[in-house]
Design an enzyme around this catalytic site. Sequence first.
Site, PDB file in Angstrom:
ATOM      1  CB  SER A   1      -0.916   0.007   1.221  1.00 22.70           C
ATOM      2  OG  SER A   1      -0.136   0.160   2.386  1.00 22.70           O
ATOM      3  CE  LYS A   2      -2.693   3.350  -0.311  1.00 25.51           C
ATOM      4  NZ  LYS A   2      -3.736   2.459  -0.586  1.00 25.51           N
ATOM      5  NE  ARG A   3       0.807   0.160   6.169  1.00 20.34           N
ATOM      6  CZ  ARG A   3       1.587  -0.832   6.547  1.00 20.34           C
ATOM      7  NH1 ARG A   3       2.831  -0.601   6.903  1.00 20.34           N
ATOM      8  NH2 ARG A   3       1.131  -2.071   6.560  1.00 20.34           N
ATOM      9  CG  HIS A   4       4.406  -1.164   2.039  1.00 19.64           C
ATOM     10  ND1 HIS A   4       3.094  -1.572   1.974  1.00 19.64           N
ATOM     11  CD2 HIS A   4       4.919  -1.720   3.152  1.00 19.64           C
ATOM     12  CE1 HIS A   4       2.847  -2.355   3.014  1.00 19.64           C
ATOM     13  NE2 HIS A   4       3.923  -2.452   3.731  1.00 19.64           N
ATOM     14  N   GLY A   5       5.622   3.111   0.185  1.00 23.64           N
ATOM     15  CA  GLY A   5       6.288   3.871  -0.865  1.00 23.64           C
ATOM     16  C   GLY A   5       5.432   3.870  -2.105  1.00 23.64           C
TER      17      GLY A   5
END
Length: 492
Positions: free
Chosen positions: A258-262
């Site tokens: 998801s977004k929080r992984h980049g």
Amino acid sequence: MKTRVRFAPSPTGHLHVGGARTALFNYLFAKKTGGTFVLRIEDTDELRSSEESIKSIFSSMKWLDLKWDEGTMPDLSEKGDFGPYMQSKRESLGIYKKYAEQLLKEGKAYYCYCSTEELDAMRKKAQLEKRSSKDEDRCRNLSAAQIEEFRGQGRKPVIRFRMPDDGQTVFEDLIHKHVKFENKLLYDFIMIKASGYPTYNFACVIDDHLMEMTHIIRGDDHISNTPLQLNVYKALGWQPPLHAHLSMILGQDGARLSKRHGATSIAEYQKRGFLPETMKNYLALLGWGTSDSQDIFKKGELEEKFNLSGCQKSPAAFDHVKLAWMNGEYIRQLSKEELFEAAGPYLKDFGLVLDKSNPRHLDIVAIEQEKYKLLGEVGSLVEFFFKDVSYDESVINKTLKAPDIEKILNGIKKTYSEISEFNDVVIEAKTREFAKTNGFKNGQVFHPVRVSVSGRTQGPTLFKMIEYLGKDEVIKRIDKTLSLIITQSTQK
RNA sequence: GGCCCCAUCGUCUAGCGGCCUAGGACGCCGCCCUCUCAAGGCGGAGAUCACGGGUUCGAAUCCCGUUGGGGCCGCCA
């Protein structure tokens, strides 16, 4: 029989890593088997679908060089004998309605008058009672009078599929092998929404059949949907295609990507300076491998070597570090001209507008080729060739305060000014000669010269760098350094 | 909560009953090369194959269970 596969994105955003991997595997499978790769747009979500998303997805697919043979084309025209390929267009043609009515007539589907609120309440209750949240199928066996009553209330019905009460739905997945579901645990999913639009599970079956798909290659988040769809094929008397469910792509922490992984969108990777070849190669290795664990593939090699049997059942974590390494590998394989071409757009961000017909510009961009991991970092590594350098405190302290520094720089300045053929071979010979005759170690001379001309302690190979900078510029920079040293020492 | 899927170095993976004292790659460490940084070369550490039971002369490989992770359970796809 010729294979037919498809990539069927839902245009509700950019093409993300997972979608790109699915598209790639379908593409590779079609190439490998000499089949047809179809692109279908699943825009049955009237609220979230947008033409902007379609354009964005197409642009990423083009960047990855994933071309399809049939379907909605990049200019939104239709190509192929099974069109239209956009579900919204198919809906207006009444394609889904037609089959829904057939099932209705045969009693294999029914109208459901429950409101969203009622359904929510039922689900909540089921959850509280720790039961499966399978709906109550309240409208499954409505009497004529009840139907009349609901109609009178002005309720807009949906059409539900009537799941078999017993038995099992089994299928032989090409990757997961035998998968089995108890029919009584399956639920009567909605085929047609109140708006008249079909839902994914219904539209996908109708289209895959009508478009004569032979293989469905998709993410394994669809495994639970498969028995639902298989029952629709059965109810319609259709032969289902073969299924291959690809493992999910996870973040480094094992959670769903998801977004929080980049970055998750392909467009973002493009923007950061990854080569499309890198992305393709890296994505191919997420959930697939060869028997010799090959990691770098030449152009066309993936198309030749891909097979479903090499697909992994277990999920794969997306590793940015390995991706970066691979990009470096691909950058190193580029010719000088190709590198220039690829890096050009990123150079503009540094205010560098270079000319590819200028061999010096070509050389400068390529001077640190073995070091680049991202196209986006080329600019920061070569801009000193074109801009005035500044010397920061730490660099000065480290290198420009050595003993004899003035003597060295003055000597080198004189040495260089006397060179008539200013190329790296001559420069290197003269520099070494200077060090030797004056009793300096090579490093004692090389380091300050590097700092003087580049403002940095680490950089490209020294003598090439000096050559590309040019005699006048080098002398100018040494002078500047000298004046800086003198100013500093008089201040103290 | 129900159902389903999955499980080999930190990560991507090879392995498909004996060739495994588990191979490769990324990353990490060391050495070499060297004008710095890289790149390259060489070497090293790193996995009792999640755990527990079976089956078998023999299991990472087959079966069962446990645990852990993931997915689905939407008038999203």
